[in-house]
Design an enzyme around this catalytic site. Structure first.
Site, PDB file in Angstrom:
ATOM      1  CG  HIS A   1      -5.990  -0.336  -2.309  1.00  0.00           C
ATOM      2  ND1 HIS A   1      -6.035   0.868  -2.977  1.00  0.00           N
ATOM      3  CD2 HIS A   1      -5.934  -0.030  -0.980  1.00  0.00           C
ATOM      4  CE1 HIS A   1      -6.000   1.868  -2.101  1.00  0.00           C
ATOM      5  NE2 HIS A   1      -5.946   1.337  -0.892  1.00  0.00           N
TER       6      HIS A   1
ATOM      7  CG  HIS B   1      -1.856   1.196   1.232  1.00  0.00           C
ATOM      8  ND1 HIS B   1      -1.469   2.436   1.710  1.00  0.00           N
ATOM      9  CD2 HIS B   1      -3.127   1.333   0.809  1.00  0.00           C
ATOM     10  CE1 HIS B   1      -2.477   3.289   1.583  1.00  0.00           C
ATOM     11  NE2 HIS B   1      -3.491   2.641   1.035  1.00  0.00           N
TER      12      HIS B   1
END
Length: 311
Positions: A133, A70
């Protein structure tokens, strides 16, 4: 060849010491074990380019493993992920292992993919469930690199290896490996949180698996954002049920703002993020191998079984 020549004994390499013999044996074993997966099955042999005779053909390289993190403003995050990928390289020598971030850290994922050119790659999310994501950002980045032949692996969780890493971090933080009287104990599984219902389902499943690993100790999911309950609310709810010895398990791949806040809310034991735990390195390679073979992760198998049962 003449009879006298064929009668000559074959010349062998001298073995000056037992250490040299052991070195040769170790090298041979290492070559054989390199073809065995972590689950004990034999990996497919690399494909050879066509048109060449056996033994002389070039062997194509295995697809690169691109770990997709991330990203975080916490400088410990990048160091932790780098250490994790070093463990992966130790487990699979020769594999091209790279790193790309969704945001906040370099290299960003588009740059990492661009650097691979027209190669083959497997993108392994360093994410713990099926959220935005995994479903949107990573596929979009792969689609924006049309020269790259990319396969996207499943996120890391849920999986028993992930539970082993959580358990290991709890024990490191002071959780008793052999829990005696667990009637007053409980664990809060602190996760980032997502509005995606699949992500929440994955976290709840991991909580159930961790509870089983802890011998039935209650494990309650809690979240740093997007959904409820928060870690402090979960701790208070457990205390109201008589669970006053509460530990917080850090369901984060690396240090960061959410992990720090979750640890600060722990009334007692607070485990470290999963980080470079050995089980995490094994899990990355497991997801990579799954993507190459087309095997479905556990939650997809369960989904397909449900569909068949309702047909």
């Amino acid at each position: 060849m003449t009879e006298s020549a064929s009668a000559q004994p074959r010349e062998s390499l001298p073995l000056d010491s037992t250490a040299q013999l052991l070195t040769r044996i170790t090298a041979q074993l290492g070559a054989q074990l390199s073809h065995v997966s972590l689950n004990g099955t034999r990996r497919p042999m690399p494909h050879r380019t066509g048109g060449s005779a056996p033994g002389s053909a070039a062997i194509t390289r295995a697809p690169a493993l691109v770990a997709v993190a991330h990203g975080s403003r916490d400088p410990q995050a990048l160091r932790t992920v780098t250490k994790l990928l070093d463990r992966v390289r130790e487990l699979r020598p020769g594999l091209d292992v790279r790193l790309g971030h969704i945001e906040l850290n370099e290299p960003l994922l588009p740059a990492a993919l661009s650097g691979l050119g027209s190669a083959d790659a497997v993108l392994v999310p360093l994410l713990l469930g099926r959220g935005h994501h995994v479903k949107r950002d990573i596929p979009a980045a792969a689609a924006a690199a049309p020269a790259l032949r990319a396969t996207i692996a499943a996120p890391l969780g849920p999986h028993p290896l992930l539970v082993e890493a959580l358990y290991g971090r709890l024990v490191e933080a002071g959780w008793p490996a052999e829990e005696g009287d667990s009637r007053g104990s409980a664990v809060v599984l602190a996760a980032a949180g997502s509005r995606d219902p699949d992500s929440a389902a994955d976290t709840r499943r991991t909580a159930r698996m961790l509870s089983e690993r802890l011998g039935g100790v209650p494990v309650v999911p809690a979240y740093a954002s997007a959904t409820a309950p928060t870690v402090p609310v979960a701790v208070r709810a457990l205390a109201a049920r008589g669970r006053h010895r509460v530990a917080v398990a850090s369901y984060f791949t690396a240090p960061g703002r959410f992990a720090t806040a979750a640890a600060a809310a722990a009334p007692g034991t607070a485990a470290a993020p999963l980080g470079a735990h050995p089980a995490m390195a094994r899990l990355l390679l497991h997801r990579y191998d799954q993507a190459l073979t087309g095997a479905l992760p556990a939650h997809e198998v369960a989904k397909n079984d449900d569909l068949l049962a309702s047909a």
